[in-house]
Design an enzyme around this catalytic site. Structure first.
Site, PDB file in Angstrom:
ATOM      1  N   ARG A  94      20.693   9.348   5.382  1.00 24.20           N
ATOM      2  CA  ARG A  94      20.230   7.975   5.204  1.00 24.20           C
ATOM      3  C   ARG A  94      21.389   6.994   5.082  1.00 24.20           C
ATOM      4  O   ARG A  94      21.146   5.798   4.939  1.00 24.20           O
ATOM      5  CB  ARG A  94      19.422   7.907   3.916  1.00 24.20           C
ATOM      6  N   ARG A 151      -0.849   5.166   1.723  1.00 21.58           N
ATOM      7  CA  ARG A 151      -0.509   6.589   1.900  1.00 21.58           C
ATOM      8  C   ARG A 151      -0.971   7.433   0.710  1.00 21.58           C
ATOM      9  O   ARG A 151      -0.809   7.047  -0.441  1.00 21.58           O
ATOM     10  CB  ARG A 151       1.008   6.716   2.050  1.00 21.58           C
ATOM     11  N   LYS A 204       7.589   9.728   9.724  1.00 23.32           N
ATOM     12  CA  LYS A 204       8.489  10.883   9.810  1.00 23.32           C
ATOM     13  C   LYS A 204       7.826  12.141   9.238  1.00 23.32           C
ATOM     14  O   LYS A 204       7.825  13.193   9.867  1.00 23.32           O
ATOM     15  CB  LYS A 204       9.809  10.614   9.055  1.00 23.32           C
ATOM     16  N   ARG A 209      13.067  -0.807  -0.521  1.00 25.32           N
ATOM     17  CA  ARG A 209      13.312   0.350   0.344  1.00 25.32           C
ATOM     18  C   ARG A 209      13.668  -0.082   1.765  1.00 25.32           C
ATOM     19  O   ARG A 209      14.502   0.529   2.420  1.00 25.32           O
ATOM     20  CB  ARG A 209      12.084   1.272   0.334  1.00 25.32           C
ATOM     21  N   ARG A 259      -0.870  10.085  -5.087  1.00 26.78           N
ATOM     22  CA  ARG A 259      -0.114   8.965  -4.511  1.00 26.78           C
ATOM     23  C   ARG A 259       1.254   8.921  -5.169  1.00 26.78           C
ATOM     24  O   ARG A 259       1.405   9.325  -6.314  1.00 26.78           O
ATOM     25  CB  ARG A 259      -0.848   7.640  -4.762  1.00 26.78           C
TER      26      ARG A 259
END
Ligand code: ADP
Ligand code: AMP
Length: 216
Positions: free
Chosen positions: A88, A127, A13, A172, A160
């Site tokens: 969400r 990531r 996203k 999550r 990070r």
């Protein structure tokens, strides 16, 4: 153009939102980024959100609804925006609808980025972002063209997220399936939902999204 990007953590996203920002000049409204800034600044909201975020749990609806409601009133949202990581929950989706209605605005489209669960832990644990401009990278799948130097701003400082680890990803993902995935049906029923294949490479996903946006 008023868009929602929908998908589990690591779907892409933020990566796609940054590209839409560059091409269409509308802001990316990431509740995750806003909450991280609040944690960093030590505000009341930040203090409330910190432990929940570290644990991979959702922050209460009223907190994020208030953040977005305020943000939508900023002048840069007048020509449109991309909601990234919000709404969400169904409560947040209803609140979004009410906020837009209040302003006499309509949602243009909800773009769902579809990715297999199996790859999400890999996406999230690799990531990192540029500490200066926020450009997003991945250890193996999306490296800067010169190792250690940000493509966008030339910075050599990266960071990070503390919640980007294999353990938190499980929590999550549970939150995503329980609270967020019902939004797929919610927006489908409203005729707003479009889906793209988030397993394809980043440029290909961008191409699919641009094809959708060109028809709005
Ligand atoms: P989200 O905002 O949905 O949590 P990100 O955009 O931050 O996800 O992407 C998660 C990680 O996966 C990042 O490291 C990013 O560089 C990488 N990534 C994003 N899209 C793709 C893709 N299509 N293929 C491979 N890696 C991707
Ligand atoms: P993200 O950057 O979107 O991955 O979000 C990071 C974390 O911030 C999430 O795991 C939640 O703890 C919190 N968060 C972000 N957006 C929301 C939201 N819309 N509702 C509830 N919690 C959120």
């Amino acid at each position: 153009m008023r868009l929602i990007l929908l998908g589990p953590p690591g779907a892409g996203k933020g990566t796609q939102a940054q590209r839409i920002v560059e091409k269409y000049g509308i802001p990316q409204l990431s509740t995750g980024d806003m909450l991280r800034a609040a944690v960093q600044a030590g505000t009341e909201v930040g203090k409330r959100a910190d432990a929940l975020m570290k644990a991979g749990k959702l922050v209460p609806d009223e907190v994020v609804n208030a953040i977005i409601s305020e943000r939508l009133d900023q002048p840069d949202c007048a020509k449109g925006f991309i909601l990234d990581g919000f709404p969400r929950t169904l409560v947040q989706a209803d609140a979004t609808e009410a906020m837009l209605k209040d302003k006499g605005l309509e949602l243009s489209s909800v773009i769902q980025i579809v990715v297999d669960d199996g790859i999400l832990a890999h996406r999230v644990s690799g990531r990192y972002t540029c500490a200066n401009c926020g450009a997003g990278y991945h250890d193996t799948d999306n490296k800067p063209s010169v190792e250690g130097v940000c493509d966008r701003c030339g910075s050599t400082h990266f960071k990070r997220r503390p919640d980007d680890n294999a353990e938190t990803v499980v929590t999550r993902l549970q939150a995503y399936y329980k609270e967020t995935s019902p939004l797929i049906g919610y927006y489908y029923a409203k005729g707003k939902l479009k889906s793209v294949d988030g397993m394809a490479d980043i440029d290909h996903v961008t191409g699919e999204i641009e094809a959708i946006l060109s028809k709005l």
